[in-house]
Scaffold this motif. Sequence first.
Motif, PDB file in Angstrom:
ATOM      1  N   ASN A 141     -10.965  -2.825  -7.103  1.00 28.19           N
ATOM      2  CA  ASN A 141     -10.756  -1.470  -7.611  1.00 28.19           C
ATOM      3  C   ASN A 141     -11.012  -0.412  -6.531  1.00 28.19           C
ATOM      4  N   LEU A 142     -10.717  -0.773  -5.292  1.00 23.66           N
ATOM      5  CA  LEU A 142     -11.003   0.096  -4.150  1.00 23.66           C
ATOM      6  C   LEU A 142     -10.151   1.364  -4.167  1.00 23.66           C
ATOM      7  N   GLN A 143      -8.896   1.247  -4.559  1.00 26.80           N
ATOM      8  CA  GLN A 143      -8.016   2.419  -4.578  1.00 26.80           C
ATOM      9  C   GLN A 143      -8.528   3.478  -5.557  1.00 26.80           C
ATOM     10  N   HIS A 144      -8.976   3.043  -6.702  1.00 25.01           N
ATOM     11  CA  HIS A 144      -9.514   3.990  -7.687  1.00 25.01           C
ATOM     12  C   HIS A 144     -10.802   4.636  -7.172  1.00 25.01           C
ATOM     13  N   LEU A 145     -11.649   3.837  -6.548  1.00 23.38           N
ATOM     14  CA  LEU A 145     -12.907   4.380  -6.021  1.00 23.38           C
ATOM     15  C   LEU A 145     -12.654   5.410  -4.927  1.00 23.38           C
ATOM     16  N   VAL A 146     -11.696   5.130  -4.062  1.00 25.31           N
ATOM     17  CA  VAL A 146     -11.407   6.045  -2.956  1.00 25.31           C
ATOM     18  C   VAL A 146     -10.743   7.321  -3.463  1.00 25.31           C
ATOM     19  N   SER A 147      -9.816   7.187  -4.398  1.00 27.45           N
ATOM     20  CA  SER A 147      -9.071   8.364  -4.848  1.00 27.45           C
ATOM     21  C   SER A 147      -9.878   9.259  -5.794  1.00 27.45           C
ATOM     22  N   HIS A 148     -10.920   8.736  -6.404  1.00 28.55           N
ATOM     23  CA  HIS A 148     -11.707   9.538  -7.342  1.00 28.55           C
ATOM     24  C   HIS A 148     -13.100   9.890  -6.806  1.00 28.55           C
ATOM     25  N   SER A 149     -13.265   9.848  -5.517  1.00 30.67           N
ATOM     26  CA  SER A 149     -14.556  10.177  -4.924  1.00 30.67           C
ATOM     27  C   SER A 149     -14.369  11.243  -3.859  1.00 30.67           C
ATOM     28  N   GLU A 150     -15.391  12.063  -3.682  1.00 29.20           N
ATOM     29  CA  GLU A 150     -15.329  13.096  -2.646  1.00 29.20           C
ATOM     30  C   GLU A 150     -15.387  12.496  -1.248  1.00 29.20           C
ATOM     31  N   ALA A 151     -16.070  11.378  -1.119  1.00 31.77           N
ATOM     32  CA  ALA A 151     -16.216  10.742   0.185  1.00 31.77           C
ATOM     33  C   ALA A 151     -15.196   9.618   0.385  1.00 31.77           C
ATOM     34  N   GLY A 152     -14.098   9.648  -0.353  1.00 29.02           N
ATOM     35  CA  GLY A 152     -13.093   8.591  -0.270  1.00 29.02           C
ATOM     36  C   GLY A 152     -12.435   8.502   1.089  1.00 29.02           C
ATOM     37  N   LEU A 153     -12.080   9.658   1.667  1.00 32.24           N
ATOM     38  CA  LEU A 153     -11.445   9.661   2.982  1.00 32.24           C
ATOM     39  C   LEU A 153     -12.402   9.141   4.049  1.00 32.24           C
ATOM     40  N   LEU A 154     -13.662   9.507   3.952  1.00 30.14           N
ATOM     41  CA  LEU A 154     -14.659   9.005   4.885  1.00 30.14           C
ATOM     42  C   LEU A 154     -14.811   7.484   4.754  1.00 30.14           C
ATOM     43  N   ALA A 155     -14.806   6.993   3.526  1.00 37.75           N
ATOM     44  CA  ALA A 155     -14.948   5.555   3.303  1.00 37.75           C
ATOM     45  C   ALA A 155     -13.770   4.786   3.890  1.00 37.75           C
ATOM     46  N   VAL A 156     -12.558   5.287   3.680  1.00 38.30           N
ATOM     47  CA  VAL A 156     -11.374   4.616   4.226  1.00 38.30           C
ATOM     48  C   VAL A 156     -11.374   4.688   5.745  1.00 38.30           C
ATOM     49  N   SER A 157     -11.797   5.814   6.292  1.00 36.53           N
ATOM     50  CA  SER A 157     -11.857   5.958   7.755  1.00 36.53           C
ATOM     51  C   SER A 157     -12.848   4.971   8.361  1.00 36.53           C
ATOM     52  N   LEU A 158     -14.004   4.844   7.743  1.00 37.67           N
ATOM     53  CA  LEU A 158     -15.000   3.906   8.260  1.00 37.67           C
ATOM     54  C   LEU A 158     -14.558   2.457   8.085  1.00 37.67           C
ATOM     55  N   LEU A 159     -13.892   2.163   6.981  1.00 41.34           N
ATOM     56  CA  LEU A 159     -13.356   0.819   6.772  1.00 41.34           C
ATOM     57  C   LEU A 159     -12.337   0.490   7.850  1.00 41.34           C
TER      58      LEU A 159
END
Length: 101
Positions: free
Chosen positions: A33-51
């Motif tokens: 459920n990573l897409q939902h977590l990233v798209s519904h969080s304020e820090a989603g872009l940061l999480a994807v960048s770090l990943l």
Amino acid sequence: MPRLVRLYITQCVSGFALSSLFTGLLLWQNVANLQHLVSHSEAGLLAVSLLWLFNGLVFGSVQFAISVMRLGEDEGGSGGARLQLRPIPVRAEEPRKRRLL
């Protein structure tokens, strides 16, 4: 530029390209459920960048390690040196009997 530095840079670029593909596939397949977590969080872009960054470091390092190991010259053998094994005679004695108190 030295050959080894050029090899390192190209392998790092290919590692980060693989990381982009891998991160995109993770989001597209919605693993855990990573897409939902990233798209519904304020820090989603940061999480994807770090990943992407950390996967890029791993994939680039693996690419570089594989290419460095393949640089060695093949000596025509099929592996390590063959050892000549021979038996060594060992004298065995009978165990002593113990007295029980």
